[in-house]
Motif scaffolding. Structure first.
Motif, PDB file in Angstrom:
ATOM      1  N   MET A   1       0.813  -1.197   0.000  1.00 51.66           N
ATOM      2  CA  MET A   1       0.000   0.000   0.000  1.00 51.66           C
ATOM      3  C   MET A   1       0.857   1.262   0.000  1.00 51.66           C
ATOM      4  SD  MET A   1      -3.186  -0.542  -0.178  1.00 51.66           S
ATOM      5  CE  MET A   1      -4.253   0.645   0.419  1.00 51.66           C
ATOM      6  N   LYS A   2       1.915   1.237   0.800  1.00 47.62           N
ATOM      7  CA  LYS A   2       2.758   2.420   0.872  1.00 47.62           C
ATOM      8  C   LYS A   2       3.431   2.691  -0.466  1.00 47.62           C
ATOM      9  CE  LYS A   2       3.836   2.650   5.721  1.00 47.62           C
ATOM     10  NZ  LYS A   2       4.899   2.771   6.701  1.00 47.62           N
ATOM     11  N   LEU A   3       3.803   1.658  -1.153  1.00 47.15           N
ATOM     12  CA  LEU A   3       4.454   1.828  -2.443  1.00 47.15           C
ATOM     13  C   LEU A   3       3.497   2.454  -3.457  1.00 47.15           C
ATOM     14  CD1 LEU A   3       6.969   1.356  -4.161  1.00 47.15           C
ATOM     15  CD2 LEU A   3       6.024  -0.881  -4.754  1.00 47.15           C
ATOM     16  N   ILE A   4       2.271   2.000  -3.467  1.00 49.14           N
ATOM     17  CA  ILE A   4       1.276   2.545  -4.401  1.00 49.14           C
ATOM     18  C   ILE A   4       0.979   4.003  -4.058  1.00 49.14           C
ATOM     19  CG2 ILE A   4      -1.118   2.350  -5.184  1.00 49.14           C
ATOM     20  CD1 ILE A   4      -0.858  -0.678  -4.799  1.00 49.14           C
ATOM     21  N   ASP A   5       0.864   4.318  -2.780  1.00 53.62           N
ATOM     22  CA  ASP A   5       0.621   5.707  -2.373  1.00 53.62           C
ATOM     23  C   ASP A   5       1.785   6.610  -2.770  1.00 53.62           C
ATOM     24  OD1 ASP A   5      -1.837   5.110  -1.308  1.00 53.62           O
ATOM     25  OD2 ASP A   5      -1.061   4.784   0.733  1.00 53.62           O
ATOM     26  N   ARG A   6       2.987   6.112  -2.650  1.00 54.14           N
ATOM     27  CA  ARG A   6       4.155   6.901  -3.050  1.00 54.14           C
ATOM     28  C   ARG A   6       4.174   7.139  -4.559  1.00 54.14           C
ATOM     29  NH1 ARG A   6       9.264   4.739   0.506  1.00 54.14           N
ATOM     30  NH2 ARG A   6       8.436   5.421   2.516  1.00 54.14           N
ATOM     31  N   ILE A   7       3.830   6.125  -5.310  1.00 57.60           N
ATOM     32  CA  ILE A   7       3.799   6.266  -6.776  1.00 57.60           C
ATOM     33  C   ILE A   7       2.721   7.274  -7.181  1.00 57.60           C
ATOM     34  CG2 ILE A   7       3.294   5.071  -8.946  1.00 57.60           C
ATOM     35  CD1 ILE A   7       4.587   2.564  -7.695  1.00 57.60           C
ATOM     36  N   ILE A   8       1.554   7.188  -6.565  1.00 59.42           N
ATOM     37  CA  ILE A   8       0.465   8.123  -6.877  1.00 59.42           C
ATOM     38  C   ILE A   8       0.858   9.546  -6.487  1.00 59.42           C
ATOM     39  CG2 ILE A   8      -1.899   8.784  -6.262  1.00 59.42           C
ATOM     40  CD1 ILE A   8      -2.549   5.788  -6.090  1.00 59.42           C
ATOM     41  N   SER A   9       1.440   9.726  -5.322  1.00 61.54           N
ATOM     42  CA  SER A   9       1.853  11.070  -4.897  1.00 61.54           C
ATOM     43  C   SER A   9       2.962  11.610  -5.798  1.00 61.54           C
ATOM     44  CB  SER A   9       2.291  11.062  -3.436  1.00 61.54           C
ATOM     45  OG  SER A   9       3.464  10.295  -3.275  1.00 61.54           O
ATOM     46  N   PHE A  10       3.839  10.714  -6.290  1.00 67.92           N
ATOM     47  CA  PHE A  10       4.895  11.141  -7.212  1.00 67.92           C
ATOM     48  C   PHE A  10       4.297  11.687  -8.506  1.00 67.92           C
ATOM     49  CE2 PHE A  10       7.719  10.071 -10.788  1.00 67.92           C
ATOM     50  CZ  PHE A  10       8.803  10.882 -10.464  1.00 67.92           C
ATOM     51  N   PHE A  11       3.334  10.979  -9.070  1.00 66.00           N
ATOM     52  CA  PHE A  11       2.716  11.432 -10.318  1.00 66.00           C
ATOM     53  C   PHE A  11       1.837  12.667 -10.110  1.00 66.00           C
ATOM     54  CE2 PHE A  11       3.722   7.083 -11.838  1.00 66.00           C
ATOM     55  CZ  PHE A  11       4.458   7.456 -12.946  1.00 66.00           C
ATOM     56  N   ARG A  12       1.282  12.826  -8.935  1.00 70.01           N
ATOM     57  CA  ARG A  12       0.514  14.041  -8.656  1.00 70.01           C
ATOM     58  C   ARG A  12       1.425  15.260  -8.619  1.00 70.01           C
ATOM     59  NH1 ARG A  12      -3.839  12.278  -4.070  1.00 70.01           N
ATOM     60  NH2 ARG A  12      -5.250  11.236  -5.504  1.00 70.01           N
ATOM     61  N   ARG A  13       2.628  15.062  -8.126  1.00 70.17           N
ATOM     62  CA  ARG A  13       3.574  16.170  -8.097  1.00 70.17           C
ATOM     63  C   ARG A  13       3.996  16.566  -9.507  1.00 70.17           C
ATOM     64  NH1 ARG A  13       7.882  13.935  -4.358  1.00 70.17           N
ATOM     65  NH2 ARG A  13       6.421  12.728  -3.155  1.00 70.17           N
ATOM     66  N   ILE A  14       4.109  15.616 -10.374  1.00 65.96           N
ATOM     67  CA  ILE A  14       4.537  15.902 -11.744  1.00 65.96           C
ATOM     68  C   ILE A  14       3.433  16.610 -12.516  1.00 65.96           C
ATOM     69  CG2 ILE A  14       5.154  14.859 -13.942  1.00 65.96           C
ATOM     70  CD1 ILE A  14       6.638  12.728 -12.382  1.00 65.96           C
ATOM     71  N   LYS A  15       2.214  16.148 -12.368  1.00 70.15           N
ATOM     72  CA  LYS A  15       1.099  16.723 -13.116  1.00 70.15           C
ATOM     73  C   LYS A  15       0.486  17.872 -12.301  1.00 70.15           C
ATOM     74  CE  LYS A  15      -3.369  15.623 -15.027  1.00 70.15           C
ATOM     75  NZ  LYS A  15      -4.454  14.671 -15.030  1.00 70.15           N
ATOM     76  N   PRO A  16       0.588  19.104 -12.802  1.00 70.96           N
ATOM     77  CA  PRO A  16       0.026  20.219 -12.036  1.00 70.96           C
ATOM     78  C   PRO A  16      -1.498  20.261 -12.154  1.00 70.96           C
ATOM     79  CG  PRO A  16       0.881  21.023 -14.093  1.00 70.96           C
ATOM     80  CD  PRO A  16       1.228  19.553 -14.015  1.00 70.96           C
ATOM     81  N   ARG A  17      -2.092  20.963 -11.246  1.00 71.15           N
ATOM     82  CA  ARG A  17      -3.547  21.075 -11.247  1.00 71.15           C
ATOM     83  C   ARG A  17      -4.026  21.936 -12.414  1.00 71.15           C
ATOM     84  NH1 ARG A  17      -7.304  23.472  -6.440  1.00 71.15           N
ATOM     85  NH2 ARG A  17      -9.260  23.111  -7.499  1.00 71.15           N
ATOM     86  N   TYR A  18      -3.259  22.974 -12.738  1.00 73.12           N
ATOM     87  CA  TYR A  18      -3.646  23.893 -13.806  1.00 73.12           C
ATOM     88  C   TYR A  18      -2.762  23.638 -15.021  1.00 73.12           C
ATOM     89  CZ  TYR A  18      -5.628  25.974  -9.673  1.00 73.12           C
ATOM     90  OH  TYR A  18      -6.310  26.157  -8.505  1.00 73.12           O
ATOM     91  N   HIS A  19      -3.379  23.341 -16.144  1.00 74.94           N
ATOM     92  CA  HIS A  19      -2.636  22.959 -17.341  1.00 74.94           C
ATOM     93  C   HIS A  19      -2.172  24.147 -18.169  1.00 74.94           C
ATOM     94  CE1 HIS A  19      -3.631  18.775 -16.720  1.00 74.94           C
ATOM     95  NE2 HIS A  19      -4.890  19.105 -16.539  1.00 74.94           N
ATOM     96  N   LEU A  20      -2.829  25.283 -18.016  1.00 71.44           N
ATOM     97  CA  LEU A  20      -2.502  26.441 -18.845  1.00 71.44           C
ATOM     98  C   LEU A  20      -1.854  27.533 -18.002  1.00 71.44           C
ATOM     99  CD1 LEU A  20      -5.839  26.703 -20.857  1.00 71.44           C
ATOM    100  CD2 LEU A  20      -3.696  25.709 -21.627  1.00 71.44           C
TER     101      LEU A  20
END
Length: 183
Positions: A1-20
């Motif tokens: 579970m911790k590994l999946i949460d870390r992967i998800i949080s990593f990709f959330r950091r890469i993809k910003p909330r605002y695209h423009l």
């Protein structure tokens, strides 16, 4: 579970909330409004939108960075304020002015303009100074005339104490010119 949460949080950091994010802006001469150019995160495309496009489309509105939205809104507000500014288009006699904005014209006198604070805020400062100067100059002239009338009337009444002699011209100008010719 911790590994999946870390992967998800990593990709959330890469993809910003605002695209423009706002890249640049320019004035389009054909449509006569400002066009904003945005950079899309992760792509090499630059979509262009006007203020009306951003305002009317919620999808675009949610994709733009709020800081950029604030800048765009402030610039649009300033642009609207500039368009609503009144200019003195014509100066007429008797301290009257024709004020105009982009679409309408009004004929106002200097006293009306100087008394209306809301109107003063919409007129350019240099024009307000000219109007106030001319209006004050006109009032000063009127005041000087009244003072002269009062002082001359007061001095006559003091000098003669009500004993004013009437002068009569006998014969008029023709009679006087005939006397000078005969001499």
């Amino acid at each position: 579970m911790k590994l999946i949460d870390r992967i998800i949080s990593f990709f959330r950091r890469i993809k910003p909330r605002y695209h423009l994010s706002l890249d640049s802006q320019f004035y389009n001469l054909s449509t006569k409004n400002t066009v904003y150019r945005f950079k899309v995160f992760g792509e090499h495309t630059f979509p262009k939108f006007t203020f009306e496009d951003i305002q009317n489309n919620k999808r675009i509105l949610y994709d733009i960075n709020p800081i950029d939205l604030i800048k765009i809104a402030i610039e649009n507000y300033n642009e609207i304020q500039k368009k609503s500014m009144l200019r003195v288009s014509e100066i007429l006699r008797d301290n009257k002015y024709i004020l105009s904005d982009g679409s309408t014209e009004k004929l106002l006198c200097g006293d009306e303009i100087c008394d209306n604070i809301l109107l003063i805020e919409r007129i350019k400062n240099i024009d307000v100074y000219k109007i106030a100067y001319n209006t004050g100059f006109k009032h000063g002239r009127q005041l000087a005339r009244e003072i002269i009338k009062q002082t001359t009337a007061a001095s006559i009444s003091q000098d003669w104490n009500g004993k004013i002699a009437q002068l009569q011209i006998v014969g008029g100008k023709k009679a006087q010119s005939e006397e000078h010719e005969s001499e």
